[in-house]
Write a protein that holds these residues in place. Structure first.
Motif, PDB file in Angstrom:
ATOM      1  N   PHE A 227       0.837  -1.204   0.000  1.00 59.79           N
ATOM      2  CA  PHE A 227       0.000   0.000   0.000  1.00 59.79           C
ATOM      3  C   PHE A 227       0.869   1.249   0.000  1.00 59.79           C
ATOM      4  N   PHE A 228       1.910   1.268   0.839  1.00 57.23           N
ATOM      5  CA  PHE A 228       2.793   2.432   0.879  1.00 57.23           C
ATOM      6  C   PHE A 228       3.608   2.565  -0.406  1.00 57.23           C
ATOM      7  N   LEU A 231       1.238   4.124  -2.842  1.00 55.76           N
ATOM      8  CA  LEU A 231       1.051   5.530  -2.477  1.00 55.76           C
ATOM      9  C   LEU A 231       2.262   6.364  -2.893  1.00 55.76           C
ATOM     10  N   ARG A 234       2.289   6.843  -6.638  1.00 57.17           N
ATOM     11  CA  ARG A 234       1.301   7.834  -7.055  1.00 57.17           C
ATOM     12  C   ARG A 234       1.793   9.250  -6.768  1.00 57.17           C
ATOM     13  N   ASN A 235       2.430   9.447  -5.603  1.00 53.27           N
ATOM     14  CA  ASN A 235       2.948  10.767  -5.259  1.00 53.27           C
ATOM     15  C   ASN A 235       4.075  11.194  -6.194  1.00 53.27           C
TER      16      ASN A 235
END
Length: 244
Positions: A227-228, A231, A234-235
């Motif tokens: 998940f990280f 994330l 995406r960032n």
């Protein structure tokens, strides 16, 4: 029926059993998410609905034949100091099927060049997906219902817990499937989970129980790391976009 509705013990048993059935259903949701990712989205939604409906039907049918189900744990033959019941054989067969299926999918993901040649026609692929879902639904349903029999005495509580768990599986399967389809690394992680679950099922068939807490902790920890990673990716993609 009324004494169950007004009994705190019955509600406690329902809550406990429902929670356990949801946890056991994680395996089913992961398998469904992976198996439907190779067919068109419209067919994937239909296959997922059929799979979860079959999971509910199989569980209710198995609950309705408790005497026969309990008899599945009686030894049918012995080999090399091991006594095998029908339950053991189903778990071993289901575990081997999961390991083989996950290994095949991992190979298809890695060997990208062969992917186009491996695709079946739409109708054939959909039919094969349903067959695989039926096989694994039977395996997971058997494990789930035997657990229910060991935890509760009233069939009404068992059926209620199974129905609630299947509804939650249905609600969560869509988002999980979309997430797996959109993130290839997540699919590879899910396939690794299927291998792990398959090994646990085979071990159970040989009466070597691997505590499920270890497996679910590994899944939760790996999912949190992934998940990280998603994330962070995406960032980084947002940071590369030129500001207007």
């Amino acid at each position: 029926m009324m004494h169950l509705i007004t009994s705190p013990e019955a509600w406690a048993a329902l809550l406990t059993l429902t929670s356990l059935e949801i946890v056991l259903g994680i395996d089913n949701v992961i398998f469904l998410s992976v198996i439907v990712s190779r067919i068109p989205e419209q067919q994937a939604n239909r296959a997922r609905q059929i799979g979860l409906a079959l999971a509910l039907i199989f569980r209710i049918i198995l609950l309705s034949v408790l005497v026969w189900l309990i008899g599945l744990t009686a030894p049918v033959f012995s080999f090399a100091d091991y006594e095998f019941s029908w339950r053991d054989l189903i778990l071993i067969g289901g575990g081997l099927f999961l390991i083989a299926k996950a290994t095949h999918e991992i190979h298809a993901e890695v060997e990208v060049d062969d992917e186009d040649g491996d695709e079946k026609s739409g109708g054939s692929a959909f039919f094969w997906v349903i067959v695989q879902i039926i096989i694994i639904d039977i395996v997971f349903s058997l494990d789930s219902i035997i657990t229910a029999i060991g935890m509760a005495q009233d069939i009404e509580i068992m059926i209620a817990a199974v129905v609630i768990a299947c509804l939650i599986m249905y609600i969560s399967s869509g988002p999980v499937s979309r997430f797996v389809a959109e993130h290839p690394t997540t699919k590879m992680l899910a396939l690794a989970f299927l291998v792990l679950i398959g090994v646990a099922l085979v071990a159970d068939g040989f009466r070597f129980h691997i505590p499920r807490g270890y497996i679910y902790f590994a899944i939760a920890f790996s999912a949190a790391v992934e998940f990280f990673n998603v994330l962070a990716k995406r960032n980084r993609r947002k940071a590369r976009k030129p500001s207007v």
